[in-house]
Design a protein around this motif. Structure first.
Motif, PDB file in Angstrom:
ATOM      1  N   VAL A   1       0.852  -1.199   0.000  1.00  0.00           N
ATOM      2  CA  VAL A   1       0.000   0.000   0.000  1.00  0.00           C
ATOM      3  C   VAL A   1       0.883   1.243   0.000  1.00  0.00           C
ATOM      4  CG1 VAL A   1      -1.751   1.321   1.249  1.00  0.00           C
ATOM      5  CG2 VAL A   1      -1.851  -1.187   1.224  1.00  0.00           C
ATOM      6  N   LYS A   2       0.687   2.088  -1.013  1.00  0.00           N
ATOM      7  CA  LYS A   2       1.446   3.335  -1.102  1.00  0.00           C
ATOM      8  C   LYS A   2       0.612   4.548  -0.679  1.00  0.00           C
ATOM      9  CE  LYS A   2       4.966   1.179  -2.762  1.00  0.00           C
ATOM     10  NZ  LYS A   2       5.370   0.241  -1.758  1.00  0.00           N
ATOM     11  N   GLU A   3      -0.708   4.449  -0.882  1.00  0.00           N
ATOM     12  CA  GLU A   3      -1.573   5.584  -0.555  1.00  0.00           C
ATOM     13  C   GLU A   3      -2.910   5.078  -0.022  1.00  0.00           C
ATOM     14  OE1 GLU A   3      -3.414   9.633  -2.651  1.00  0.00           O
ATOM     15  OE2 GLU A   3      -2.264   8.228  -3.850  1.00  0.00           O
ATOM     16  N   VAL A   4      -3.420   5.778   0.991  1.00  0.00           N
ATOM     17  CA  VAL A   4      -4.730   5.460   1.562  1.00  0.00           C
ATOM     18  C   VAL A   4      -5.559   6.736   1.570  1.00  0.00           C
ATOM     19  CG1 VAL A   4      -5.987   4.616   3.580  1.00  0.00           C
ATOM     20  CG2 VAL A   4      -3.701   3.688   3.057  1.00  0.00           C
ATOM     21  N   LYS A   5      -6.711   6.666   0.949  1.00  0.00           N
ATOM     22  CA  LYS A   5      -7.649   7.787   0.967  1.00  0.00           C
ATOM     23  C   LYS A   5      -8.861   7.369   1.790  1.00  0.00           C
ATOM     24  CE  LYS A   5      -6.399   9.755  -3.481  1.00  0.00           C
ATOM     25  NZ  LYS A   5      -6.850  10.092  -4.832  1.00  0.00           N
ATOM     26  N   VAL A   6      -9.309   8.264   2.663  1.00  0.00           N
ATOM     27  CA  VAL A   6     -10.454   7.974   3.522  1.00  0.00           C
ATOM     28  C   VAL A   6     -11.512   9.048   3.295  1.00  0.00           C
ATOM     29  CG1 VAL A   6     -11.268   7.688   5.883  1.00  0.00           C
ATOM     30  CG2 VAL A   6      -8.969   6.888   5.257  1.00  0.00           C
ATOM     31  N   GLU A   7     -12.687   8.605   2.888  1.00  0.00           N
ATOM     32  CA  GLU A   7     -13.827   9.508   2.726  1.00  0.00           C
ATOM     33  C   GLU A   7     -14.780   9.255   3.886  1.00  0.00           C
ATOM     34  OE1 GLU A   7     -17.541  10.441  -0.320  1.00  0.00           O
ATOM     35  OE2 GLU A   7     -16.312   8.662  -0.629  1.00  0.00           O
ATOM     36  N   VAL A   8     -15.108  10.300   4.615  1.00  0.00           N
ATOM     37  CA  VAL A   8     -16.038  10.188   5.740  1.00  0.00           C
ATOM     38  C   VAL A   8     -17.418  10.630   5.269  1.00  0.00           C
ATOM     39  CG1 VAL A   8     -16.568  10.964   8.076  1.00  0.00           C
ATOM     40  CG2 VAL A   8     -14.177  10.616   7.389  1.00  0.00           C
ATOM     41  N   VAL A   9     -18.400   9.760   5.481  1.00  0.00           N
ATOM     42  CA  VAL A   9     -19.776  10.050   5.072  1.00  0.00           C
ATOM     43  C   VAL A   9     -20.714   9.851   6.263  1.00  0.00           C
ATOM     44  CG1 VAL A   9     -19.353   9.399   2.669  1.00  0.00           C
ATOM     45  CG2 VAL A   9     -20.167   7.678   4.270  1.00  0.00           C
ATOM     46  N   PHE A  10     -21.865  10.484   6.190  1.00  0.00           N
ATOM     47  CA  PHE A  10     -22.869  10.327   7.252  1.00  0.00           C
ATOM     48  C   PHE A  10     -24.203   9.874   6.679  1.00  0.00           C
ATOM     49  CE2 PHE A  10     -19.702  13.245   8.952  1.00  0.00           C
ATOM     50  CZ  PHE A  10     -19.317  12.509  10.062  1.00  0.00           C
ATOM     51  N   GLU A  11     -24.168   9.320   5.502  1.00  0.00           N
ATOM     52  CA  GLU A  11     -25.321   8.739   4.842  1.00  0.00           C
ATOM     53  C   GLU A  11     -24.980   7.305   4.558  1.00  0.00           C
ATOM     54  OE1 GLU A  11     -28.705   9.217   3.586  1.00  0.00           O
ATOM     55  OE2 GLU A  11     -28.355  10.943   4.824  1.00  0.00           O
TER      56      GLU A  11
END
Length: 100
Positions: A73-83
């Motif tokens: 793993v070179k990159e981790v993207k995290v999207e936070v959602v509330f739906e």
């Protein structure tokens, strides 16, 4: 994405505890989706509440632990959602002592 890679990521998430509930983020079902594109991991997640004071800490923990634990793993993207909003499962309610 291979199932093995996804399982590796899940195993890392099982070692990251929510600082307030002291239960791992995978068991809490805070992770909604994991996508892997070669060395990039995209994660969609939520918090136990939209005003979670530990939210930024959790996001950093996820990014750092996955990159430290999995050398592919070179990159981790995290999207936070509330739906949808997080709701504890019956299992979590039982662990926390909340009436079902």
């Amino acid at each position: 994405m291979t199932e093995i890679q996804k399982e590796e990521i899940i195993e890392v998430m099982k070692k990251i505890n929510d600082p307030e509930l002291h239960i791992d983020i995978w068991t809490l079902k805070l992770i909604y989706n994991i996508e892997i594109k070669e060395s990039l991991v995209d994660i969609r997640m939520t918090f136990t509440s939209p005003m979670c004071p530990y939210g930024p800490f959790l996001v950093d923990q996820i990014k750092n632990k996955i990159k430290e634990s999995l050398n592919w793993v070179k990159e981790v993207k995290v999207e936070v959602v509330f739906e949808p909003l997080w709701q504890p499962t019956d299992e979590i309610k039982e662990i926390l002592g909340i009436p079902l």
